[in-house]
Design an enzyme around this catalytic site. Structure first.
Site, PDB file in Angstrom:
ATOM      1  N   GLU A   1       7.759   1.447   4.686  1.00 54.91           N
ATOM      2  CA  GLU A   1       7.371   0.341   5.525  1.00 54.91           C
ATOM      3  C   GLU A   1       7.606  -1.105   5.116  1.00 54.91           C
ATOM      4  O   GLU A   1       7.360  -1.275   3.907  1.00 54.91           O
ATOM      5  CB  GLU A   1       5.811   0.443   6.055  1.00 54.91           C
ATOM      6  CG  GLU A   1       5.342  -0.523   6.680  1.00 54.91           C
ATOM      7  CD  GLU A   1       3.727  -0.262   7.012  1.00 54.91           C
ATOM      8  OE1 GLU A   1       3.143   0.589   6.243  1.00 54.91           O
ATOM      9  OE2 GLU A   1       3.122  -1.111   7.492  1.00 54.91           O
TER      10      GLU A   1
ATOM     11  N   HIS B   1       0.731  -1.064  -0.040  1.00 56.80           N
ATOM     12  CA  HIS B   1      -0.184   0.000  -0.097  1.00 56.80           C
ATOM     13  C   HIS B   1       0.714   1.193  -0.126  1.00 56.80           C
ATOM     14  O   HIS B   1       2.176   1.217   0.364  1.00 56.80           O
ATOM     15  CB  HIS B   1      -1.014  -0.019   1.124  1.00 56.80           C
ATOM     16  CG  HIS B   1      -0.459  -0.025   2.508  1.00 56.80           C
ATOM     17  ND1 HIS B   1      -0.096  -0.920   3.294  1.00 56.80           N
ATOM     18  CD2 HIS B   1      -0.026   0.977   3.423  1.00 56.80           C
ATOM     19  CE1 HIS B   1       0.670  -0.583   4.468  1.00 56.80           C
ATOM     20  NE2 HIS B   1       0.672   0.496   4.372  1.00 56.80           N
TER      21      HIS B   1
ATOM     22  N   HIS C   1       4.204   7.206   3.489  1.00 53.32           N
ATOM     23  CA  HIS C   1       5.150   6.080   3.340  1.00 53.32           C
ATOM     24  C   HIS C   1       4.732   5.184   2.117  1.00 53.32           C
ATOM     25  O   HIS C   1       3.760   5.367   1.740  1.00 53.32           O
ATOM     26  CB  HIS C   1       5.423   5.302   4.550  1.00 53.32           C
ATOM     27  CG  HIS C   1       4.104   4.718   5.066  1.00 53.32           C
ATOM     28  ND1 HIS C   1       3.092   5.108   5.935  1.00 53.32           N
ATOM     29  CD2 HIS C   1       3.673   3.441   4.869  1.00 53.32           C
ATOM     30  CE1 HIS C   1       2.141   4.474   6.279  1.00 53.32           C
ATOM     31  NE2 HIS C   1       2.327   3.385   5.732  1.00 53.32           N
TER      32      HIS C   1
HETATM   33 CO    CO Z   1       1.218   1.573   6.214  1.00 56.97          CO
END
Ligand code: CO
Length: 159
Positions: A154, A22, A103
């Protein structure tokens, strides 16, 4: 300014099957942002989720090939400095009140192996350097953008 050590050669071994899980987007108003993605862009938008103890509320937006995680703070001070240091959503919105791309999350097959590979290459894990359980129930870590070419990355353990 931190200059990370550059390894003489890339760590050996096959790539660990990175997939974009994502994109994390910081927003000032979660309801308004969800309406924009649903009504203006026309994307499927989920219900708000409040992961316990993280000081954020999240809405996932579904795209054909990935997801967008809309993230808004639920407290004035983030409870996550151990995970994100000064890269929390609160810090981001202080620097960029309109919100924006916060992120990128890559899902990997073997998070521990990828963390060892990154440590060899001088990339630093934020906070205590250990995975925590993220909003989707899987272990996650964040890389220090100063040792990751300026992007907050991430890493998420895959299924
Ligand atoms: Co995230």
């Amino acid at each position: 300014m931190i200059t990370p050590p550059v390894p003489a050669s890339a760590p050996s071994g096959p790539l660990q099957g990175y997939r974009i899980d994502h994109l994390g987007v910081a927003v000032a108003d979660l309801d308004r942002a969800a309406r924009f993605y649903r009504d203006v862009l026309g994307c499927p938008v989920g219900e708000p989720v409040v992961p316990p103890g993280q000081g954020i509320a999240v809405v996932f937006v579904t795209f054909a090939n990935t997801r967008v995680e809309l993230i808004a703070p639920t407290s004035a001070v983030s409870p996550l400095p151990d995970l994100l240091e000064n890269q929390t959503i609160n810090h981001f919105l202080e620097r960029s009140p309109l919100g924006g791309l916060h992120h990128v999350c890559y899902e990997v097959d073997d998070l521990e192996a990828v963390m060892m590979r990154l440590a060899q290459a001088g990339a630093r894990i934020l906070g205590k350097g250990k995975p925590i359980i993220g909003a989707s129930g899987k272990p996650i870590v964040f890389l220090d953008p100063r040792t990751a070419e300026g992007t907050l990355i991430e890493l998420k353990q895959g299924a």
